[in-house]
Scaffold this active site. Structure first.
Site, PDB file in Angstrom:
ATOM      1  CG  ASP A   1      -8.655   1.006   3.243  1.00  0.00           C
ATOM      2  OD1 ASP A   1      -9.490   0.188   2.809  1.00  0.00           O
ATOM      3  OD2 ASP A   1      -7.426   0.765   3.292  1.00  0.00           O
TER       4      ASP A   1
ATOM      5  CE  LYS B   1      -4.369  -1.537   2.008  1.00  0.00           C
ATOM      6  NZ  LYS B   1      -5.353  -1.332   3.079  1.00  0.00           N
TER       7      LYS B   1
ATOM      8  N   GLY C   1      -4.627   2.126  17.118  1.00  0.00           N
ATOM      9  CA  GLY C   1      -3.763   1.802  15.980  1.00  0.00           C
ATOM     10  C   GLY C   1      -3.280   3.051  15.276  1.00  0.00           C
TER      11      GLY C   1
HETATM   12  P1  NAP Z   1      -0.821  -2.210   9.564  1.00  0.00           P
HETATM   13  O1  NAP Z   1      -0.513  -0.999   8.754  1.00  0.00           O
HETATM   14  O2  NAP Z   1       0.139  -3.343   9.623  1.00  0.00           O
HETATM   15  O3  NAP Z   1      -1.132  -1.690  11.066  1.00  0.00           O
HETATM   16  C1  NAP Z   1      -1.387  -2.589  12.091  1.00  0.00           C
HETATM   17  C2  NAP Z   1      -1.720  -1.828  13.375  1.00  0.00           C
HETATM   18  O4  NAP Z   1      -2.047  -2.797  14.371  1.00  0.00           O
HETATM   19  C3  NAP Z   1      -0.565  -0.990  13.922  1.00  0.00           C
HETATM   20  O5  NAP Z   1      -1.075   0.145  14.553  1.00  0.00           O
HETATM   21  C4  NAP Z   1       0.052  -1.955  14.955  1.00  0.00           C
HETATM   22  O6  NAP Z   1       0.737  -1.298  15.999  1.00  0.00           O
HETATM   23  C5  NAP Z   1      -1.188  -2.596  15.513  1.00  0.00           C
HETATM   24  N1  NAP Z   1      -0.935  -3.886  16.146  1.00  0.00           N
HETATM   25  C6  NAP Z   1      -0.588  -5.054  15.537  1.00  0.00           C
HETATM   26  N2  NAP Z   1      -0.461  -6.035  16.473  1.00  0.00           N
HETATM   27  C7  NAP Z   1      -0.726  -5.457  17.675  1.00  0.00           C
HETATM   28  C8  NAP Z   1      -0.751  -5.945  19.019  1.00  0.00           C
HETATM   29  N3  NAP Z   1      -0.484  -7.221  19.310  1.00  0.00           N
HETATM   30  N4  NAP Z   1      -1.090  -5.067  19.993  1.00  0.00           N
HETATM   31  C9  NAP Z   1      -1.382  -3.790  19.727  1.00  0.00           C
HETATM   32  N5  NAP Z   1      -1.378  -3.261  18.470  1.00  0.00           N
HETATM   33  C10 NAP Z   1      -1.045  -4.095  17.469  1.00  0.00           C
HETATM   34  O7  NAP Z   1      -2.202  -2.876   9.080  1.00  0.00           O
HETATM   35  P2  NAP Z   1      -3.508  -2.143   8.479  1.00  0.00           P
HETATM   36  O8  NAP Z   1      -3.472  -2.234   7.014  1.00  0.00           O
HETATM   37  O9  NAP Z   1      -3.649  -0.820   9.129  1.00  0.00           O
HETATM   38  O10 NAP Z   1      -4.657  -3.163   8.975  1.00  0.00           O
HETATM   39  C11 NAP Z   1      -5.036  -3.273  10.333  1.00  0.00           C
HETATM   40  C12 NAP Z   1      -6.261  -4.202  10.450  1.00  0.00           C
HETATM   41  O11 NAP Z   1      -7.358  -3.612   9.764  1.00  0.00           O
HETATM   42  C13 NAP Z   1      -6.069  -5.593   9.820  1.00  0.00           C
HETATM   43  O12 NAP Z   1      -6.743  -6.527  10.612  1.00  0.00           O
HETATM   44  C14 NAP Z   1      -6.788  -5.477   8.471  1.00  0.00           C
HETATM   45  O13 NAP Z   1      -7.303  -6.707   8.007  1.00  0.00           O
HETATM   46  C15 NAP Z   1      -7.921  -4.528   8.838  1.00  0.00           C
HETATM   47  N6  NAP Z   1      -8.444  -3.754   7.694  1.00  0.00           N
HETATM   48  C16 NAP Z   1      -9.788  -3.833   7.447  1.00  0.00           C
HETATM   49  C17 NAP Z   1     -10.321  -3.116   6.391  1.00  0.00           C
HETATM   50  C18 NAP Z   1     -11.791  -3.216   6.118  1.00  0.00           C
HETATM   51  O14 NAP Z   1     -12.216  -2.828   5.023  1.00  0.00           O
HETATM   52  N7  NAP Z   1     -12.593  -3.680   7.046  1.00  0.00           N
HETATM   53  C19 NAP Z   1      -9.496  -2.316   5.584  1.00  0.00           C
HETATM   54  C20 NAP Z   1      -8.124  -2.245   5.879  1.00  0.00           C
HETATM   55  C21 NAP Z   1      -7.614  -2.976   6.949  1.00  0.00           C
HETATM   56  P3  NAP Z   1       2.312  -0.869  15.854  1.00  0.00           P
HETATM   57  O15 NAP Z   1       2.296   0.449  15.114  1.00  0.00           O
HETATM   58  O16 NAP Z   1       2.740  -0.730  17.248  1.00  0.00           O
HETATM   59  O17 NAP Z   1       2.983  -1.975  15.108  1.00  0.00           O
END
Ligand code: NAP
Length: 292
Positions: free
Chosen positions: A110, A74, A134
């Site tokens: 998004d 992304k 997050g």
């Molecule tokens: P990303 O950029 O990798 O960000 C992940 C986030 O989760 C970061 O803030 C990370 O914190 C935090 N995190 C991960 N493991 C953690 C833990 N054990 N404890 C606390 N915080 C934790 O991923 P993303 O693209 O933003 O996606 C995040 C989630 O949203 C995923 O589950 C994805 O499937 C979902 N999502 C859903 C949609 C939808 O349309 N519904 C769209 C996009 C994403 P750090 O910064 O500290 O690493």
């Protein structure tokens, strides 16, 4: 696909990511093309990070109509594109690319998808005290859209030293002249932040399969006055949503946002109104297969 036969006129779109095995986007989009009788086809492409440049050059050469971008591309895709929608530029992440007469334009559906999911459930955002968990790609998209809509934001993220949340709050302050609070994700800070909150949004991956027993918020901090939106969609009902429901809170799951972000991409590629309910139903059907 609109017609059941691929012709010389069939327009191709798709998804690049790694992995893509569990994506529900082909199910959502191909059903929508069929419903509207559009001669379009949506395909998933597994692209390794080291092949991203070649993949985008190939998609460009093949004159593909557009594509979605997912983890881990992304951010890395941005320099490979010709232009960016201003919101995608601010967010610093692209989930949708549109090929406009050979120009590849990066967009982000998004944040708007998240907002439409809220509005679709009758939740207004302006003035709402919102706790956002997050600071990753999805959280950035959501923070921008919430700030644009006039919500008061408190962002909680782990690893405060890494400064992702602080950087996000700084960007929001610069773009919207609006302060966003930042705290480290932990029970004490959650308690403090949730005392005055109207809405809680989980934009971390905590609770996502296979870690279904995990939750970012202890159950005793949830209350009936909250709207709780978990953007995790696999499982469709996370532990956080189950516990929020039990506390009497209003809940919204990630499938709504997933369907909306897909519908908004669909509209950019086809110029037609997306059949949202069908896309949501297809997404749920495809997700159900993974849950069984
Ligand atoms: P990303 O950029 O990798 O960000 C992940 C986030 O989760 C970061 O803030 C990370 O914190 C935090 N995190 C991960 N493991 C953690 C833990 N054990 N404890 C606390 N915080 C934790 O991923 P993303 O693209 O933003 O996606 C995040 C989630 O949203 C995923 O589950 C994805 O499937 C979902 N999502 C859903 C949609 C939808 O349309 N519904 C769209 C996009 C994403 P750090 O910064 O500290 O690493």
């Amino acid at each position: 696909m609109g017609s059941s036969i691929i012709t010389g006129k069939t327009r191709i779109c798709g998804l690049i990511g790694d992995p893509v095995e569990h994506t529900v986007s082909p199910a959502m989009h191909n059903a929508a093309f069929k419903k509207l009788g559009l001669d379009f086809l949506y395909l998933p492409f597994r692209v390794k990070p080291e092949a991203l440049g070649e993949a985008v050059a190939g998609l460009r050469a093949l004159n593909i109509i557009g594509f979605n971008v997912t983890i881990p591309h992304k951010v890395a895709v941005i320099p490979l594109l010709d232009s960016l929608d201003p919101l995608a530029e601010k967010i610093g992440a692209v989930n949708t690319v549109v090929n406009k007469d050979g120009e590849l334009r990066g967009d982000n559906t998004d944040g708007p998808g998240f907002l439409q999911a809220l509005l679709g459930r009758g939740v207004e955002v302006g003035g709402k005290n919102t706790v956002l968990l997050g600071a990753g790609g999805a959280a950035r998209a959501i923070a921008y859209i919430l700030a644009e809509e006039g919500a008061n934001l408190t962002i909680l993220n782990r690893q405060l030293e890494i400064d992702q949340a602080e950087a996000l709050a700084r960007d929001i302050a610069e773009d919207f002249r609006q302060a966003a609070g930042v705290m480290e994700l932990g029970d004490e800070n959650l308690k403090k932040a949730l005392e005055k909150a109207d809405m809680l949004v989980n934009a971390t991956s905590v609770g996502m399969s296979p870690e279904r027993d995990a939750t970012p918020v202890p159950a005793h901090l949830l209350k009936s006055a909250l709207v709780v939106f978990d953007i995790v969609y696999h499982p469709m009902k996370t532990r956080l949503l189950k516990e929020a429901e039990a506390a009497g809170a209003r809940t919204i799951n990630g499938v709504d946002m997933l369907a909306w972000q897909g519908a908004l991409a669909f509209e950019k590629w086809t110029g037609q109104k997306a059949p949202l309910d069908l896309m949501r139903k297809e997404a749920m059907k495809a997700l159900q297969k993974h849950e069984d």
